[in-house]
Design an enzyme around this catalytic site. Structure first.
Site, PDB file in Angstrom:
ATOM      1  N   THR A  17       0.816  -1.226   0.000  1.00  0.00           N
ATOM      2  CA  THR A  17       0.000   0.000   0.000  1.00  0.00           C
ATOM      3  C   THR A  17       0.840   1.263   0.000  1.00  0.00           C
ATOM      4  OG1 THR A  17      -1.769  -1.100   1.190  1.00  0.00           O
ATOM      5  CG2 THR A  17      -1.759   1.264   1.342  1.00  0.00           C
ATOM      6  N   ASP A  61       1.423  -6.403  -4.618  1.00  0.00           N
ATOM      7  CA  ASP A  61       0.615  -6.446  -3.400  1.00  0.00           C
ATOM      8  C   ASP A  61       1.141  -7.668  -2.643  1.00  0.00           C
ATOM      9  OD1 ASP A  61      -2.661  -5.719  -2.529  1.00  0.00           O
ATOM     10  OD2 ASP A  61      -1.603  -7.421  -1.633  1.00  0.00           O
ATOM     11  N   SER A  62       1.373  -7.546  -1.349  1.00  0.00           N
ATOM     12  CA  SER A  62       2.057  -8.637  -0.639  1.00  0.00           C
ATOM     13  C   SER A  62       1.221  -9.905  -0.539  1.00  0.00           C
ATOM     14  CB  SER A  62       2.530  -8.182   0.744  1.00  0.00           C
ATOM     15  OG  SER A  62       1.471  -8.153   1.649  1.00  0.00           O
ATOM     16  N   THR A 169       2.678 -10.492  14.251  1.00  0.00           N
ATOM     17  CA  THR A 169       1.522 -10.971  13.515  1.00  0.00           C
ATOM     18  C   THR A 169       0.638  -9.773  13.203  1.00  0.00           C
ATOM     19  OG1 THR A 169      -0.119 -12.734  13.519  1.00  0.00           O
ATOM     20  CG2 THR A 169       0.089 -11.561  15.561  1.00  0.00           C
ATOM     21  N   CYS A 282      -4.166 -19.685  20.336  1.00  0.00           N
ATOM     22  CA  CYS A 282      -4.181 -18.475  21.176  1.00  0.00           C
ATOM     23  C   CYS A 282      -3.050 -17.560  20.722  1.00  0.00           C
ATOM     24  CB  CYS A 282      -3.952 -18.819  22.640  1.00  0.00           C
ATOM     25  SG  CYS A 282      -5.246 -19.826  23.348  1.00  0.00           S
TER      26      CYS A 282
HETATM   27  N1  ASP Z   1      -2.771  -5.379   0.395  1.00  0.00           N
HETATM   28  C1  ASP Z   1      -1.642  -4.586   0.848  1.00  0.00           C
HETATM   29  C2  ASP Z   1      -0.385  -5.457   0.789  1.00  0.00           C
HETATM   30  O1  ASP Z   1      -0.173  -6.234   1.662  1.00  0.00           O
HETATM   31  C3  ASP Z   1      -1.881  -4.074   2.228  1.00  0.00           C
HETATM   32  C4  ASP Z   1      -0.771  -3.203   2.784  1.00  0.00           C
HETATM   33  O2  ASP Z   1       0.233  -2.931   2.177  1.00  0.00           O
HETATM   34  O3  ASP Z   1      -0.932  -2.758   3.920  1.00  0.00           O
HETATM   35  O4  ASP Z   1       0.366  -5.355  -0.155  1.00  0.00           O
END
Ligand code: ASP
Length: 344
Positions: A17, A61-62, A169, A282
């Protein structure tokens, strides 16, 4: 670092992003060119370090991240290792904890900082969190003590906190505070001053040289237990051809059903050589097999304890260790040993 010279930082841009723009036609966010991204942060020139850049040819995008991209990042660090004092990886937040965990295992004897960061809003957005994340990540990567990098491990910086990468996480798709490190305290907090908890850092590596491991084995999967999971489903997964390892997300302190069909399936799978790692669903706390009757048989069967590891670190550690051709009889004890501070 050369005497009296500024620290040199390599910015590795993978996408996410932070560098996205709205597609004109669809309105969806898409990764864009790195030079445009740098153009949006003139403040970078004010930092007391030299910055160079390396960009993925096609920023992603990851959610499209995979072990080939991890190898590309690891190689970029390896090739540039002697010329830089630290590395900042710009990465989408969705799978950032997986990548930070994977890189922590792939970079053995790391003696320089590798800091992952990104943002919840694009850098061009008026209310963006990208500038603070990027600028502070670079500042932290530049920290030196006696001409040596202060941080010598893979970290993740987001919303005023630096964490050990393989302890993190993603927990929030809305708030700027998107990450937690449930079982290990943050390493640095950014406020008016940087609050540095150096007693929590991994120890300095001394003279051992960096070893980069890019061979990962993705014949693995994650199974999340739920009340009602059927024998047919579990059996189908455990019998997947070539499957070598499973991260089994169990309940509480590592507990699972004591029904005979369940334990027999696990026993047969282990007998065939499948490696099964027990991690808890958990967020906080640790697996402790044998504490309840509902985990005693799993302990006897030789299931590996993931202790307080995150699922992200467990699955990447499994891929990494399977790529190392470790003898079957040693695998359990190697996995149960903390290699990069990923478990207690
Ligand atoms: N969808 C985006 C990604 O992981 C979300 C981000 O960058 O925060 O590339």
């Amino acid at each position: 670092m050369l005497m009296n010279s500024k620290p040199k930082i390599l910015l590795i841009y993978t996408g996410g992003t932070i560098g996205m723009l709205k597609d004109f036609e669809t309105g969806a966010l898409k990764a864009f060119n790195f030079n445009k991204l740098l153009h949006n942060i003139p403040e970078l020139k004010l930092l007391d370090c030299e910055i160079d850049t390396f960009s993925f040819e096609k920023p992603i995008d990851s959610s499209n991240m995979n072990p080939k991209h991890w190898a590309e990042m690891a190689r970029a660090i390896e090739i540039n290792y002697s010329n830089f004092d630290g590395f900042v990886v710009l990465h989408g937040s969705d799978t950032m904890s997986y990548s930070a965990s994977a890189l922590s295992f792939m970079l053995e004897n790391l003696s320089k900082p590798v800091i992952f960061t990104g943002s919840q809003l694009p850098i061009g957005d008026l209310r963006t969190d990208a500038k603070e994340n990027l600028i502070t990540a670079i500042q932290i990567a530049s920290l030196q003590e006696n001409d040596q990098p202060l941080i010598q491990e893979v970290c993740l910086y987001f919303e005023y906190k630096l964490y050990r990468g393989n302890r993190t996480t993603k927990i929030n798709a809305e708030h700027f505070r998107a990450f937690i490190s449930p079982n290990y305290p943050f390493l640095v907090e950014s406020g008016v001053h940087l609050k540095i908890n150096s007693q929590l850092f991994l120890p300095a590596k001394g003279s051992d040289t960096l070893k980069v491991h890019t061979r990962l084995d993705n014949n693995v999967t994650i199974i999340k237990m739920f009340p009602g999971i059927s024998e047919a489903v579990l059996s189908a997964i455990l019998n997947i051809e070539n499957l070598k390892g499973i991260v089994l997300e169990t309940y509480g302190a590592g507990n699972a059903p004591t029904e005979e069909w369940f334990l027999t399936l696990l026993q047969k799978a282990i007998f065939r050589g499948l490696l099964i790692v027990n991690v808890t669903q958990c967020s906080i706390g640790s697996v402790s097999m044998g504490h309840y009757e509902t985990s005693t048989t799993m302990k006897k069967l030789g299931i590996i304890s993931g202790k307080d590891i995150t699922t992200e670190a467990a699955i990447t550690k499994l891929m990494y260790l399977l790529g190392q051709n470790i003898a079957q009889e040693d695998f359990k004890s190697v996995f149960e040993t903390s290699l990069r501070g990923e478990m207690q």
